[in-house]
Design an enzyme around this catalytic site. Structure first.
Site, mmCIF file in Angstrom:
data_model
loop_
_atom_site.group_PDB
_atom_site.id
_atom_site.type_symbol
_atom_site.label_atom_id
_atom_site.label_comp_id
_atom_site.label_asym_id
_atom_site.label_seq_id
_atom_site.Cartn_x
_atom_site.Cartn_y
_atom_site.Cartn_z
ATOM 1 N N ARG A 89 0.837 -1.204 0.000
ATOM 2 C CA ARG A 89 0.000 0.000 0.000
ATOM 3 C C ARG A 89 0.873 1.255 0.000
ATOM 4 N NH1 ARG A 89 -4.879 1.330 4.282
ATOM 5 N NH2 ARG A 89 -3.197 1.175 5.834
ATOM 6 N N ASP A 111 -3.800 3.413 13.941
ATOM 7 C CA ASP A 111 -2.969 4.012 12.897
ATOM 8 C C ASP A 111 -3.494 5.408 12.610
ATOM 9 O OD1 ASP A 111 -5.187 3.756 11.240
ATOM 10 O OD2 ASP A 111 -4.296 2.196 9.975
#
Length: 540
Positions: free
Chosen positions: A169, A453
């Site tokens: 990603r 996150d």
């Protein structure tokens, strides 16, 4: 391929790192420079288009499926390309940053896929950006190992184990990489991450029977997916590998993308692998886009918004139906719970919640789902094994019973839960603790037995902003104001100082994190992404 002229290279503006020459080769920097010159102008146009669309949402307080793409949605004849063998069974995916320990643990975890993250689970220090690339390349040659200096424990890839397939990603379109410049301006982080990884590993992965696979974050429209498709087409021609080798899974983690799922798959159809239902970024996007829509769009405490909330259920069921209609994988959301090897009760609660979440997703037709910790892989695997058996996926479940209307996706006022004082405190606690770690270069952080996150920090600060501006009254009768947020933040900062001691407090970034959280939570001009002002303060 002849050696590129120095003027055609992306220029590195950073202190040297160990072994960086293995990543930042002239040929790789020339490829990144070519990506930048070809695609950054269109990236810039699409970012401007985001602002225009947000202004329209502010004016209308609504969204709808696009009339101009109705023919694509109505055409039942098109499908995405068949999944390659390495991506056909994705029943459990583990996520995490690309440091050496995580790289080894993720590949050894028993999960089918590892989302190797340069985005929300990774603070973009230059060290993380470059050495993360080195770690992945070293994993593919099985030359990676790691010894924890604190514990003395050593880690290595298991020679006899089936390693997880890597889906990398890159950063979202909005973030730049200040350490790489072309023609006097920084290269978009997305093109840096993609470019370095693709250039070094595309052929190597093909030789291993896999390929360059990607997760695409923060996508807001099918036009942004079209740009990625153009990048893929060019990149494959540039290195001389067949078209269709690249495969991309798009995170449907913005509210605007939820109205364009079919169009996104259509734009990427030769390179599409599936869609993913991201949770926290999706809620963050709803708050961001409808932040001035009044009480109708006020979300309660983030932990009170479960995936069974009607508007979240509409989103996930539409995603499954859309994917299976077009032959794509539908991947479920994150189980963020962190097992404790010291607290059996914490473990029991975490396992029960993860099992219930994964049972629901498998029962709804998802083909796989995410976990944040290796200990959760067997639990998620069991949930999908019960439904899938020996089948690699359940794309044959078309979910034709699903009928989602445009209004269903933004029916936030259908929730019974309301904002609470405890929720405000939690938003401040998570925000300060996460930002402090991010400023130290850590993107995935365990806080209160959850793996947090950047997305969770985004929803935390966005809710504080929204509650203040919507003049929300909490369960204890207090109205949320800037002064109340400052009071809670000051109490949290004092509590942290008392908890960890003066020396550790001074060595950290606690005051800086406190100040930044209040800035992005209280400023009248809402920052589109917390990571933009945070990046200006990130060292390295």
């Amino acid at each position: 391929m002849s050696a590129p002229a120095p003027s055609t290279l992306a220029i590195v503006d950073a202190e040297p790192l160990p072994r960086q020459e293995e990543v930042l080769t002239d040929a790789a920097l020339a490829f990144v420079a070519e990506l930048h010159r070809r695609f950054t102008p269109r990236r810039d146009e699409l970012l401007a288009r985001r602002a225009e669309r947000r202004a329209e949402i502010a004016r209308t307080s609504t969204l709808d499926f696009l009339p101009e793409t109705a023919a694509i949605r109505a055409d039942d004849s098109w499908k995405v390309a068949p999944a390659p063998a390495a991506l056909n069974d994705r029943r459990v995916e583990i996520t995490g940053p690309t440091d050496r320990k995580m790289t080894i643990n993720a590949l050894n975890s028993g999960a089918k896929v590892w989302l190797a993250d340069f985005e929300d689970a990774s603070a973009p220090t230059w060290e993380n950006v470059v050495l993360g690339q080195l770690n992945l390349a070293s994993a593919y040659t099985r030359s990676i190992d790691f010894t924890d200096e604190r514990t003395g424990k050593s880690y290595a890839l298991r020679p006899d184990a089936e390693l997880a397939t890597v889906v990398m990603r890159p950063r979202g379109w909005h973030l730049d990489e200040r350490h790489l410049q072309v023609d006097g301006r920084p290269v978009p982080g997305a093109l840096v991450d993609f470019g370095l990884y693709f250039f070094h590993n595309a052929q190597r992965l093909l030789d291993l029977g896999k390929g360059p696979y990607f997760y695409l974050p923060k996508t807001e429209s099918h036009l942004e997916a079209r740009l990625w498709n153009e990048v893929f087409v060019f990149a494959q021609d540039y290195v001389g590998i067949p078209q269709g080798t690249v495969r991309a899974t798009v995170l449907i983690e913005t509210i605007t993308a939820a109205y364009e799922m079919e169009e996104i798959l259509y734009e990427l159809r030769d390179h599409a692998s599936g869609l993913n239902a991201g949770r926290w970024d999706y809620l963050f996007s709803i708050v961001k886009n409808f932040r001035d829509g009044g009480a109708k769009f006020v979300l309660p405490d983030r932990n009170a918004v479960t995936m069974t909330a009607p508007f979240m259920r509409a989103y996930t069921e539409l995603l499954v139906r859309t994917c299976h209609k077009r032959g794509a994988h539908a991947i479920g959301g994150m189980a963020a719970f962190i097992p404790s090897r010291r607290d059996a009760e914490v473990n029991k609660v975490a396992f029960e919640k993860v099992r219930a979440d994964k049972d629901r997703e498998a029962g709804d037709g998802f083909d796989g789902s995410w976990v944040a910790h290796p200990d959760l892989v067997p639990i998620a695997m069991e949930s999908f094994d019960k439904v899938l058996g020996d089948k690699p996926n359940q794309k044959d479940r078309l979910r034709e019973d699903v009928d989602v209307k445009a209004a269903d996706l933004i029916a936030v006022d259908s929730l019974e839960a309301k904002p609470t004082y405890a929720g405000l405190v939690n938003a401040v606690q998570v925000g300060i603790r996460y930002i402090e770690a991010w400023l130290r270069g850590l993107g995935a952080v365990a806080i209160f037995n959850l793996m947090e996150d950047a997305a969770t920090a985004e929803i935390s600060r966005s809710q504080i902003w929204q509650w203040i501006n919507a003049e929300v009254v909490l369960d204890n009768g207090e109205q949320v104001t800037a002064d109340l947020a400052r009071k809670v933040a000051a109490e949290e900062l004092a509590g942290i100082r008392a908890e960890i001691g003066e020396e550790a407090f001074a060595a950290g970034n606690w005051q800086q994190a406190h100040d930044l959280l209040l800035t992005v939570s209280l400023d009248e001009d809402y920052a589109d992404f917390l990571t933009l002002p945070a990046y200006e303060q990130l060292k390295g």
